[in-house]
Design a protein around this motif. Structure first.
Motif, PDB file in Angstrom:
ATOM      1  N   ARG A  38      -5.185  -0.489  -4.642  1.00 32.96           N
ATOM      2  CA  ARG A  38      -3.961   0.068  -5.243  1.00 32.96           C
ATOM      3  C   ARG A  38      -4.251   1.433  -5.873  1.00 32.96           C
ATOM      4  N   GLU A  42      -2.547   5.001  -4.739  1.00 29.57           N
ATOM      5  CA  GLU A  42      -1.836   5.888  -5.661  1.00 29.57           C
ATOM      6  C   GLU A  42      -2.484   7.278  -5.704  1.00 29.57           C
ATOM      7  N   ALA A  45      -1.541   9.201  -2.593  1.00 27.41           N
ATOM      8  CA  ALA A  45      -0.155   9.670  -2.650  1.00 27.41           C
ATOM      9  C   ALA A  45      -0.031  10.983  -3.417  1.00 27.41           C
ATOM     10  N   THR A  46      -0.978  11.289  -4.269  1.00 26.57           N
ATOM     11  CA  THR A  46      -0.940  12.550  -5.012  1.00 26.57           C
ATOM     12  C   THR A  46      -1.694  13.667  -4.310  1.00 26.57           C
ATOM     13  N   GLU A  63       2.832  -1.674   0.914  1.00 25.47           N
ATOM     14  CA  GLU A  63       3.645  -0.594   0.365  1.00 25.47           C
ATOM     15  C   GLU A  63       3.494   0.659   1.222  1.00 25.47           C
ATOM     16  N   VAL A  65       4.528   4.972   1.112  1.00 23.21           N
ATOM     17  CA  VAL A  65       4.975   6.107   0.313  1.00 23.21           C
ATOM     18  C   VAL A  65       5.109   7.302   1.243  1.00 23.21           C
ATOM     19  N   THR A  67       5.550  11.361   1.127  1.00 25.04           N
ATOM     20  CA  THR A  67       5.372  12.455   0.177  1.00 25.04           C
ATOM     21  C   THR A  67       6.010  13.731   0.692  1.00 25.04           C
ATOM     22  N   ARG A  82       9.591   5.474  -1.626  1.00 25.13           N
ATOM     23  CA  ARG A  82       8.597   4.410  -1.849  1.00 25.13           C
ATOM     24  C   ARG A  82       9.207   3.088  -1.385  1.00 25.13           C
ATOM     25  N   SER A  84       8.361  -1.085  -0.764  1.00 24.69           N
ATOM     26  CA  SER A  84       7.452  -2.215  -1.036  1.00 24.69           C
ATOM     27  C   SER A  84       7.647  -3.298  -0.016  1.00 24.69           C
TER      28      SER A  84
END
Length: 84
Positions: A38, A42, A45-46, A63, A65, A67, A82, A84
């Protein structure tokens, strides 16, 4: 039977970058710990602009994402969607 030529790895979680059809473009990481997976998801994703990042547990998609592009004012990559 002799020694193995290739190592066999079996990780429970994968973080991957996929294209519009859902085909894997790049494997970002593989791990056995859900919390680490996880965190890697995350973090990815940045860092990946204009991408779809997917967290998987085996064949199950946990999940997704999507961007956007890099914003030079805030110095961030926004998350557009996003799932889930």
């Amino acid at each position: 039977m002799g020694p193995r030529q290739f190592a066999i790895y079996d990780y429970s979680f994968q973080v991957v970058c996929v294209d519009a059809e859902g085909n894997v473009i790049e494997k970002i990481g593989e791990m056995n710990n859900g919390a680490v997976a996880r965190a890697a998801f995350e973090a990815a994703a940045t860092q990946y602009a204009w991408s779809t990042i997917r967290l998987r547990n085996g064949a199950r998609i946990m999940e997704d994402v999507r961007t956007g592009g890099y914003d030079s004012e805030t110095k961030t990559i926004p998350i557009i969607e996003r799932r889930s």
